[in-house]
Design a protein around this motif. Structure first.
Motif, PDB file in Angstrom:
ATOM      1  N   LEU A 658       0.831  -1.213   0.000  1.00  0.00           N
ATOM      2  CA  LEU A 658       0.000   0.000   0.000  1.00  0.00           C
ATOM      3  C   LEU A 658       0.863   1.260   0.000  1.00  0.00           C
ATOM      4  N   LEU A 659       1.935   1.247   0.795  1.00  0.00           N
ATOM      5  CA  LEU A 659       2.818   2.408   0.863  1.00  0.00           C
ATOM      6  C   LEU A 659       3.517   2.643  -0.471  1.00  0.00           C
ATOM      7  N   SER A 660       4.022   1.566  -1.074  1.00  0.00           N
ATOM      8  CA  SER A 660       4.685   1.699  -2.367  1.00  0.00           C
ATOM      9  C   SER A 660       3.714   2.172  -3.438  1.00  0.00           C
ATOM     10  N   TYR A 661       2.496   1.663  -3.391  1.00  0.00           N
ATOM     11  CA  TYR A 661       1.468   2.044  -4.361  1.00  0.00           C
ATOM     12  C   TYR A 661       1.145   3.540  -4.243  1.00  0.00           C
ATOM     13  N   ALA A 662       0.903   3.995  -3.013  1.00  0.00           N
ATOM     14  CA  ALA A 662       0.567   5.406  -2.800  1.00  0.00           C
ATOM     15  C   ALA A 662       1.721   6.311  -3.214  1.00  0.00           C
ATOM     16  N   SER A 663       2.951   5.877  -2.939  1.00  0.00           N
ATOM     17  CA  SER A 663       4.122   6.672  -3.303  1.00  0.00           C
ATOM     18  C   SER A 663       4.241   6.817  -4.810  1.00  0.00           C
ATOM     19  N   ARG A 664       4.071   5.720  -5.522  1.00  0.00           N
ATOM     20  CA  ARG A 664       4.168   5.781  -6.986  1.00  0.00           C
ATOM     21  C   ARG A 664       3.025   6.608  -7.576  1.00  0.00           C
ATOM     22  N   LEU A 665       1.850   6.489  -7.000  1.00  0.00           N
ATOM     23  CA  LEU A 665       0.705   7.272  -7.470  1.00  0.00           C
ATOM     24  C   LEU A 665       0.985   8.768  -7.309  1.00  0.00           C
ATOM     25  N   ALA A 666       1.537   9.146  -6.161  1.00  0.00           N
ATOM     26  CA  ALA A 666       1.859  10.555  -5.917  1.00  0.00           C
ATOM     27  C   ALA A 666       2.927  11.043  -6.888  1.00  0.00           C
ATOM     28  N   TYR A 667       3.911  10.185  -7.168  1.00  0.00           N
ATOM     29  CA  TYR A 667       4.995  10.562  -8.093  1.00  0.00           C
ATOM     30  C   TYR A 667       4.451  10.835  -9.485  1.00  0.00           C
ATOM     31  N   GLU A 668       3.631   9.925 -10.008  1.00  0.00           N
ATOM     32  CA  GLU A 668       3.080  10.118 -11.350  1.00  0.00           C
ATOM     33  C   GLU A 668       2.136  11.319 -11.396  1.00  0.00           C
ATOM     34  N   ALA A 669       1.397  11.538 -10.306  1.00  0.00           N
ATOM     35  CA  ALA A 669       0.500  12.697 -10.261  1.00  0.00           C
ATOM     36  C   ALA A 669       1.294  14.004 -10.255  1.00  0.00           C
ATOM     37  N   GLU A 670       2.420  14.020  -9.562  1.00  0.00           N
ATOM     38  CA  GLU A 670       3.252  15.218  -9.530  1.00  0.00           C
ATOM     39  C   GLU A 670       3.874  15.503 -10.896  1.00  0.00           C
ATOM     40  N   LEU A 671       4.251  14.442 -11.594  1.00  0.00           N
ATOM     41  CA  LEU A 671       4.886  14.643 -12.890  1.00  0.00           C
ATOM     42  C   LEU A 671       3.947  15.263 -13.915  1.00  0.00           C
ATOM     43  N   VAL A 672       2.666  14.990 -13.794  1.00  0.00           N
ATOM     44  CA  VAL A 672       1.718  15.612 -14.725  1.00  0.00           C
ATOM     45  C   VAL A 672       1.154  16.910 -14.150  1.00  0.00           C
ATOM     46  N   GLY A 673       1.669  17.319 -12.978  1.00  0.00           N
ATOM     47  CA  GLY A 673       1.273  18.605 -12.415  1.00  0.00           C
ATOM     48  C   GLY A 673      -0.113  18.637 -11.854  1.00  0.00           C
ATOM     49  N   CYS A 674      -0.625  17.487 -11.370  1.00  0.00           N
ATOM     50  CA  CYS A 674      -2.000  17.435 -10.888  1.00  0.00           C
ATOM     51  C   CYS A 674      -2.140  17.770  -9.414  1.00  0.00           C
ATOM     52  N   LEU A 675      -1.052  17.652  -8.648  1.00  0.00           N
ATOM     53  CA  LEU A 675      -1.167  17.894  -7.215  1.00  0.00           C
ATOM     54  C   LEU A 675      -1.110  19.381  -6.930  1.00  0.00           C
ATOM     55  N   ARG A 676      -1.751  19.789  -5.828  1.00  0.00           N
ATOM     56  CA  ARG A 676      -1.803  21.214  -5.473  1.00  0.00           C
ATOM     57  C   ARG A 676      -0.398  21.765  -5.279  1.00  0.00           C
ATOM     58  N   ASP A 677       0.467  20.964  -4.644  1.00  0.00           N
ATOM     59  CA  ASP A 677       1.838  21.380  -4.392  1.00  0.00           C
ATOM     60  C   ASP A 677       2.742  20.675  -5.388  1.00  0.00           C
ATOM     61  N   ALA A 678       2.387  20.788  -6.660  1.00  0.00           N
ATOM     62  CA  ALA A 678       3.051  20.001  -7.696  1.00  0.00           C
ATOM     63  C   ALA A 678       4.492  20.462  -7.899  1.00  0.00           C
ATOM     64  N   MET A 679       5.354  19.522  -8.357  1.00  0.00           N
ATOM     65  CA  MET A 679       6.718  19.859  -8.697  1.00  0.00           C
ATOM     66  C   MET A 679       6.738  20.740  -9.945  1.00  0.00           C
TER      67      MET A 679
END
Length: 1006
Positions: A658-679
Motif C-alpha cells: 500500500l505504501l509503495s502504491y501510494a508513493s508511486r501514485l503521488a509521483y506520477e501525479a506530480e509529474l503531470v502537475g495534478c497535485l496542489r503542491d506540484a513539482m
C-alpha cells in the motif's frame, strides 16, 4: 499606551498590527512632513514608509491628504503593499476599529479607487462582507451607506470591475429585502432609496454582467418584487427578456441553469461568522456541539431581526463549505445537523420559508453537468436522519419541496420537475443515500407524500425485499451486485457516514464521468440479456463468481481480473454493509475462506498475491494485488478491512504494498502537475502516456467504482487535477487507516506501535526498488509527515540507502520547503545529532548536508542548536569531527543575528578551539554589516547596569575572551576599519573592536 486604532479591553493585549504600524510611524515621523526626502527608499525602508503613512492617514485626519500625496510620490508596487495592510486590518479586526478610524478607512479606500490601486477591488468586497445582516445599529447602517456612496461616485471605475459591480448588486439586493421591511429612522429611509436606485441602475444598464451571479439573482429579486420599482424589472424578466439587451439571454431559464459561485454567497457572511462556522464543521464532534451552537447563537443570532441572516448561513453551508472525506467519515458534526439546528432558530414564518428555500434552491434546477452534488446533500440527509424522531422536519421539507415544484414557476414547471428528479437520482446514484426506502417505507410519512414521490420519480421507487424478487444477474455479464439497503432495518434513524463514498468530495468537476447514466446492471430487464434468478445469499453469489474466475483465469488473465474487479467492488460497495450474519461477526470464517479462494485461484495460474516488487515493477498496475489495493483505497469498509487483516496475518507485506502504491501514485501525479503542491514541470522529464500506467489505472478504477460500470481508458492530462489530488490523499489515508487498524487488532498483544509498523513497511519497500527510493522518501515526508519527520530510524534509513545524487535532489526539495525532515523541535534535533555520533563517516556527512539545507530555511533557533551542541557530551576530535564540521558549515551559512552571535561568542573552550572565531571571521567576510550591528546589540546588553556583565544568552554564559582576541587579530590582518551603509552613517569598526577588547579583558580577569 491607549490604542489609537482599535477598541482594546483592559484584559486584552495590544493589537499586533497597530504595534507594527505605530512603531514605523514613530521611527519615521520626521520623514512624513514636507519637504519629503528625494532619495529612493530601499525595499525594507519602502515597507516601513507604507506602514508609517497608513498609520498617519488613519490617526491624523487633518494631515491625511498630505500623507496620501507622500504615498503617491514613493509608490513603486502599484499600492499593493499599502492595500494589503488595509485588507488585513478589515478582514481580521474591522469590528474593533474605532469609528473615527473607520471614517478614514472609507476615505482612503475612495482615494485608492482614484489611482486604480492593485487589490482595491478585494478591499471593497471585504468591506461589503463587514455589513452585518439584520443589524440596524448606526455604525452598521453608516458602513452600508458610505460604501454605497463611494460606489455611486466611482461609477465609471465600477463598470470596469465586473466582480465588484456584481458583488455590490448581490449585497445590496439582499440587504434591501431586509431593510424594506422596517421603517422608522430617516437614515434608514434614505439608505433604502439609495439601495433601490443603485440596484435598479445596475440591472437596467448592466444586466449582461448581472447574469454572472447565476440563479441566486432570481432568488434575491423575488425577495424585493413587492417593492414598486422592481415590479417592472420582474415583469420584463418573465415576459420581455429582450428589454435587457443582454446577448444570449432569451429566457429566465438561462439564469436557472447557471450555478451561483460561492464567492457571492460568502458576501453575506462576515469573516468572523465564516471562521466560527468552519471551526464548528471541521473540529467539533457529536456530543460536544451544543455549547458551540449556543455560543454562536448568542454572538450572531441574538437581536430583533438577526434571524434574517440564517438563510445566508444555510446557503453558505450548502454551497461554500464542502467538508473533506476524512471529516465526512469522522464523528465531526455534519452540515445537515447544523442546518437542522438553524431551522429551529427561526421564529418568524417568512424567515423559515426563506431558510427552506435556501436549503433546497439548487434542487429546483439541478443539472449534474454543472451542479455540485454537495450543494444538495445536506437537505436529503436532513430528511432521512430526521426519521423517526423528528418526522415533522422531514414532512415539512418534502411538502415545501413539492409546493415549490407546483408553484415556483408554473410556466416552467417541467424544468423544475426535471431538476428535482435529477437531484434525487444523483443522490442515489452517487450513494449519498443508498435509496429512497427511508422515505417511501416510513410509516410516519403521509401516504400523500409517498404517492407524490412514487409518481414523480417512478424510476427511483423503493426496492422491494429480495425475498419477494430474487436478485437477477444478466447472463454473460458480471454486474456490480446490489445488496439490501441498510435503511430498511434498524438503521432507519441514521444515515451512516459510510454511505458517503470515500475519496468522493464531489466538488465541481470531479464526476463528469461518474455522472454517466446508471449502469444497465441496475436494471437487468433493460439490458436485453437473458436473466437467471440467483436465489442464494450474496456470499453464495460471490463464491460462485470466484469459482468462475478460477476457470476464466486459465484461459484469460484479463477476464479473470475483470471477474475479480466485480467481486471486490461488491465487497467495497458502501451500501452493502449487511452481507450475511455469518460475515459480520467477530471471526468471519466464511470471509477468510473467500480470501483464501481468491488467493488460490490466482496461485493456480502461477501468480502469488502480494509478492515482492523487485522482479515485477508493473505488478502495482496490472495484477490482482493492484486491483485489490485500489478497491481498498476507494472503500475501507468492515469487509475490506478484514480481508486485508487476514492477508497480513498470513505474512503478506500488505502495508508495504500500500505504501509503495501510494508513493508511486503521488509521483506520477506530480509529474503531470495534478497535485496542489506540484513539482515544477521542468524539474523532471515528461512521462509518456504509457509510463503513466498506475495513475491511469487508478483513475479508471475510481470512475468505474463510482459509476458501477467499466470506464474507457482516458488521457490523464485531461483529468481534473483536483480529482487526482483527492485520489492521492485518499491513497495515503487508506494506508494510514490500515496500519492503525493493524496496530489496534493483530499487533495489539505484541505491543507493536504504529511507528514500528510504519518503519517496517518502509524497510520492506526500500529493499524492493532502489531507483524509486528517493520518491518513496519524498512521499512519506510530504504526505505522512507526522510519522516521518524527526524520526531517527527513518532519517538513518534515508542517509544509509540514498545515493549522493539522490540526496542532492532531496536537499533541493528541502531548500524549497517542499517538505521537512528534522522538524522544528530543537530538543529532538539535538537528540538526532547525538544519535548520529554513532553512525559511519559517510552517513554523518550526508546527515549534516541535509541538516544544513533544512535549518538554513526553517524557523529553528540555530543559536540554541549551537549552544546545546557543545553541552551534549565531551567532544572528541577523533569522534566528533564530522559533526563539528557540519555545525560549522551550518552556522556560517546562517545570518549573524544578535542571538546567534551572542551564542557563538559565549562558547567555552573545547577541543575545537578555533570554532567560534572561524565563524565570526566568515561572517565578517559574508555579512559584515549585520555582524557588527549584532555585536553592538550584544555589547549593549553585556554592559548594562553600570558595567556588570549580563549575558545576552539566557543561562548566564560568559563571553569567551580567547574567541574575541582571535577574531580581533583576524580583523587586524584584514585592515577592516569601517563599513558604509546605504543612506546611513558608516559604522566605526575600530570603536567596536575597542569595546570587544575591553569586554574580553574584563571577562578574562573574572
Amino acid at each position: 499606551m491607549a490604542s489609537e486604532l482599535f477598541r482594546i479591553a483592559p484584559h486584552e493585549a495590544d493589537n499586533p498590527m497597530e504595534v507594527l504600524l505605530r512603531e514605523a510611524f514613530v521611527l519615521l515621523q520626521n520623514q512624513l512632513k514636507p519637504p519629503f526626502p528625494l532619495t529612493i527608499p530601499s525595499p525594507p525602508e519602502y515597507l516601513q514608509l507604507n506602514r508609517a503613512i497608513l498609520f498617519g492617514v488613519l490617526v491624523e485626519p487633518h494631515l491625511a491628504k498630505t500623507h496620501f500625496i507622500h504615498l503617491n510620490a514613493i509608490v513603486t508596487d502599484g499600492y499593493n503593499f499599502f492595500v494589503t495592510l488595509l485588507l488585513k486590518m478589515v478582514t481580521e479586526s474591522y469590528q474593533k476599529i474605532l469609528q473615527p478610524v473607520r471614517v478614514q478607512l472609507i476615505w482612503v479606500t475612495s482615494k485608492l479607487i482614484d489611482v486604480s490601486a492593485i487589490g482595491v477591488d478585494n478591499l471593497l468586497i471585504s468591506l461589503m462582507r463587514q455589513i452585518v445582516g439584520g443589524d440596524y445599529s448606526d455604525s452598521n447602517l453608516w458602513l452600508c451607506m458610505e460604501l454605497l456612496k463611494a460606489l455611486l461616485v466611482k461609477w465609471d471605475w465600477l463598470l470596469e470591475e465586473p466582480v465588484v459591480l456584481t458583488s455590490a448588486l448581490f449585497t445590496y439586493l439582499r440587504l434591501l429585502s431586509d431593510h424594506y421591511r422596517l421603517s422608522g429612522s430617516t437614515q434608514l429611509d434614505f439608505l433604502k432609496h439609495m439601495e433601490i436606485d443603485f440596484c435598479i441602475r445596475v440591472l437596467k444598464e448592466q444586466f449582461s454582467l448581472c447574469l454572472k451571479i447565476g440563479r441566486d439573482l432570481v432568488r434575491l429579486l423575488q425577495d424585493v418584487v413587492h417593492i414598486p420599482e422592481f415590479r417592472a424589472i420582474w415583469k420584463d424578466l418573465l415576459l420581455n427578456p429582450g428589454e435587457f439587451r443582454a446577448p444570449g439571454f432569451s429566457d429566465i431559464s438561462h439564469l436557472y441553469q447557471s450555478r451561483t459561485s460561492s464567492r457571492y454567497l460568502l458576501l453575506r457572511i462576515t469573516p468572523e461568522m465564516e471562521t466560527q462556522l468552519r471551526f464548528l464543521l471541521t473540529y467539533v464532534k457529536w456530543g460536544r456541539h451544543k455549547r458551540y451552537q449556543a455560543w454562536f447563537a448568542r454572538k450572531f443570532l441574538c437581536g430583533p431581526e438577526r434571524e434574517t441572516i440564517i438563510c445566508d448561513l444555510v446557503r453558505f453551508i450548502c454551497c461554500a463549505h464542502h467538508p473533506s472525506n476524512e471529516i465526512l467519515q469522522s464523528d465531526i458534526i455534519p452540515r445537515w445537523a447544523i442546518i437542522g439546528w438553524l431551522l429551529t432558530c427561526c421564529r418568524k414564518n417568512h424567515v423559515e420559508a426563506n431558510v427552506k428555500l435556501a436549503l433546497v434552491y439548487d434542487w429546483l434546477f439541478f443539472d449534474e453537468k454543472i451542479d455540485n452534488i454537495m450543494n444538495i446533500e445536506p437537505a436529503i440527509l436532513l430528511m432521512v436522519n430526521s426519521i423517526p424522531q423528528y418526522t415533522d422536519i422531514t414532512c415539512n421539507l418534502l411538502e415545501f419541496l413539492f409546493l415549490l415544484m407546483d408553484n415556483y414557476d408554473v410556466e416552467r414547471k417541467d424544468v423544475i420537475e426535471q431538476g428535482v428528479a435529477s437531484a434525487f437520482g444523483n443522490l442515489v446514484k452517487k450513494r449519498v443515500v443508498h435509496s429512497l426506502d427511508a422515505l417511501t417505507s416510513c410509516n410516519a410519512l403521509s401516504p400523500l407524500l409517498k404517492e407524490r414521490l412514487a409518481n414523480i420519480f417512478p424510476h427511483l421507487k423503493s426496492r422491494v425485499s429480495k425475498e419477494s424478487h430474487p436478485i437477477c444477474l444478466p447472463r454473460g455479464s458480471l454486474p456490480t451486485l446490489n445488496f439490501p439497503s441498510p435503511l430498511s432495518t434498524e438503521r432507519q434513524t441514521s444515515v451512516s457516514r459510510e454511505q458517503s463514498t470515500p475519496l468522493c468530495d464531489r466538488d465541481n468537476g470531479f464526476n463528469d464521468k461518474v455522472d454517466a447514466s446508471v449502469s444497465a446492471s441496475d436494471n437487468p430487464a433493460a439490458s436485453g440479456s437473458e436473466v437467471i434468478p440467483a436465489n442464494g445469499n450474496q456470499i453464495d453469489i460471490i463464491e460462485n463468481l470466484i469459482q468462475i474466475s478460477r476457470e476464466t483465469i486459465k484461459h484469460s488473465n484479463k477476464i479473470g481480473l475483470q471477474t475479480l474487479e466485480e467481486i471486490m467492488f461488491s465487497f467495497a460497495s458502501p451500501g452493502s454493509h449487511t452481507l450475511d450474519s455469518a460475515v459480520v461477526g467477530d471471526s468471519d470464517p466464511r470471509l477468510e475462506v473467500l480470501a483464501c479462494q481468491i488467493t488460490e485461484s490466482f496461485k493456480l495460474n502461477g501468480y502469488s498475491m502480494f509478492s515482492s516488487l523487485e522482479t515485477n515493477y508493473d505488478d502495482e498496475v496490472f495484477s490482482a494485488t493492484a486491483l485489490i489495493m485500489r478497491t481498498f483505497i476507494f472503500s475501507q469498509n468492515e469487509r475490506m478491512q478484514k480481508l486485508f487483516l487476514f492477508w497480513s496475518k498470513k505474512g503478506c507485506p500488505v502495508g508495504a504494498h500500500l505504501l509503495s502504491y501510494a508513493s508511486r501514485l503521488a509521483y506520477e501525479a506530480e509529474l503531470v502537475g495534478c497535485l496542489r503542491d506540484a513539482m515544477d514541470e521542468n524539474s523532471y522529464p515528461k512521462l509518456s502516456y504509457s509510463e503513466m500506467s498506475l495513475l491511469k489505472c487508478h483513475i479508471n478504477g475510481f470512475l468505474s467504482f463510482m459509476s458501477g460500470q467499466k470506464e474507457d481508458s482516458l488521457d490523464v492530462s485531461q483529468v481534473d487535477g483536483k480529482l487526482v489530488s483527492k485520489l492521492v490523499e485518499g491513497a495515503f489515508a487508506a494506508y494510514r487507516h490500515f496500519f492503525v487498524l493493524l496496530s489496534d487488532t493483530v499487533c495489539k498483544e505484541a505491543d507493536t506501535s504504529v511507528a514500528k509498523l510504519f518503519f517496517s513497511d518502509l524497510m520492506t519497500c526500500s529493499g524492493w526498488e532502489m531507483k524509486r527510493l528517493k520518491l518513496l522518501f519524498h512521499s512519506i515526508f510530504s504526505h505522512l509527515s507526522d510519522l516521518s519527520v524527526g524520526d531517527e530510524n527513518i532519517i538513518w534509513l534515508l542517509v544509509d540507502r540514498l545515493s549522493d545524487t539522490d540526496l542532492v535532489s532531496v536537499q533541493f526539495d528541502i531548500g524549497l520547503k517542499k517538505f521537512s525532515i528534522f522538524g522544528e523541535d530543537t530538543k529532538n534535533i539535538l537528540h538526532l545529532v547525538k544519535i548520529s555520533f554513532n553512525w559511519g563517516f559517510v552517513e554523518q556527512q550526508k546527515f549534516w548536508g541535509l541538516m544544513r539545507s533544512e535549518l538554513a530555511v526553517s524557523k529553528v533557533q540555530v543559536d540554541r542548536v549551537v549552544r546545546d551542541f557543545f553541552c551534549l557530551v565531551v567532544l572528541d576530535p577523533n569522534v566528533h569531527s564530522v559533526a563539528v564540521e557540519g555545525l560549522l558549515m551550518l552556522t556560517c551559512c546562517c545570518a549573524p543575528t544578535p542571538e546567534l552571535v551572542g551564542a557563538v561568542m559565549s562558547l567555552a573552550d573545547n577541543p575545537f578551539r578555533d570554532f567560534s572565531a572561524t565563524i565570526l571571521a566568515s561572517w565578517s567576510a559574508s555579512n559584515a554589516p549585520m555582524l557588527f550591528n549584532s555585536f553592538a546589540k550584544c555589547l549593549e546588553q553585556i554592559n548594562k547596569k553600570n558595567g556588570h556583565s549580563i549575558s545576552f544568552i539566557s543561562g548566564g554564559v560568559r563571553v569567551n575572551h580567547c574567541t574575541i582576541l582571535k577574531f580581533l587579530n583576524f580583523l587586524d590582518k584584514q585592515e577592516l576599519n569601517s563599513i558604509n551603509y546605504p543612506n546611513k552613517a558608516p559604522v566605526n569598526i575600530l570603536e567596536i573592536k575597542a569595546k570587544l577588547t575591553e569586554v574580553a579583558a574584563a571577562q578574562n580577569s573574572r
